[in-house]
Design a protein around this motif. Structure first.
Motif, PDB file in Angstrom:
ATOM      1  N   GLN A 100      -0.278   9.419  -2.402  1.00 31.98           N
ATOM      2  CA  GLN A 100      -1.506   8.637  -2.514  1.00 31.98           C
ATOM      3  C   GLN A 100      -1.185   7.219  -2.054  1.00 31.98           C
ATOM      4  O   GLN A 100      -0.284   6.568  -2.588  1.00 31.98           O
TER       5      GLN A 100
ATOM      6  N   ALA B  12      -1.917   3.097  -1.042  1.00 36.01           N
ATOM      7  CA  ALA B  12      -2.349   1.933  -1.823  1.00 36.01           C
ATOM      8  C   ALA B  12      -3.869   1.869  -1.927  1.00 36.01           C
ATOM      9  O   ALA B  12      -4.413   1.357  -2.909  1.00 36.01           O
ATOM     10  N   ASP B  13      -4.556   2.416  -0.931  1.00 37.28           N
ATOM     11  CA  ASP B  13      -6.024   2.410  -0.935  1.00 37.28           C
ATOM     12  C   ASP B  13      -6.614   3.585  -1.717  1.00 37.28           C
ATOM     13  O   ASP B  13      -7.826   3.764  -1.770  1.00 37.28           O
ATOM     14  N   GLY B  14      -5.745   4.416  -2.308  1.00 42.32           N
ATOM     15  CA  GLY B  14      -6.213   5.551  -3.096  1.00 42.32           C
ATOM     16  C   GLY B  14      -6.386   6.830  -2.298  1.00 42.32           C
ATOM     17  O   GLY B  14      -6.617   7.890  -2.877  1.00 42.32           O
ATOM     18  N   ARG B  15      -6.269   6.755  -0.974  1.00 43.30           N
ATOM     19  CA  ARG B  15      -6.430   7.941  -0.139  1.00 43.30           C
ATOM     20  C   ARG B  15      -5.132   8.741  -0.079  1.00 43.30           C
ATOM     21  O   ARG B  15      -4.045   8.185  -0.044  1.00 43.30           O
ATOM     22  N   VAL B  16      -5.253  10.039  -0.061  1.00 41.08           N
ATOM     23  CA  VAL B  16      -4.095  10.922   0.057  1.00 41.08           C
ATOM     24  C   VAL B  16      -3.710  10.981   1.534  1.00 41.08           C
ATOM     25  O   VAL B  16      -4.557  11.118   2.410  1.00 41.08           O
TER      26      VAL B  16
END
Length: 95
Positions: A65, A67-71
């Motif tokens: 994951q 830093a922007d929360g995207r996998v």
């Protein structure tokens, strides 16, 4: 990774045509050149083994994951295997 595989196909064809000096009319020679072509992939040098699988370097990738929360699929440093051929190549009847 699909783009990488497509790139490899084109580079294989290019290496085979160069190996034949552009004379692709001889189909058996072209097939042999395609099977024996060696070229540089985006992941390093590759060639075909006796069973027509690539002999290549392997790298570790992890699903993380960001830093922007995207996998995302993240390349890890270093090689896992260098110039590796699959485990069954020695058993293959193709020579």
């Amino acid at each position: 990774m699909y783009a990488e595989f497509a790139y490899d196909v084109v580079m294989n064809m290019d290496a085979a045509v160069k190996q034949l000096g552009g004379k692709v009319g001889d189909k058996p020679a072209l097939v042999k050149a395609l099977k024996t072509a060696a070229f540089d992939s985006v992941r390093g040098p590759v060639k075909y083994g006796n069973n027509q699988f690539l002999v290549q370097d392997y790298y570790l990738r992890k699903i993380v994951q960001g830093a922007d929360g995207r996998v995302t699929n993240q390349l890890q440093p270093g090689k896992v295997l260098t110039a590796h051929q699959d485990a069954y190549a020695a058993q293959c009847a193709l020579k």
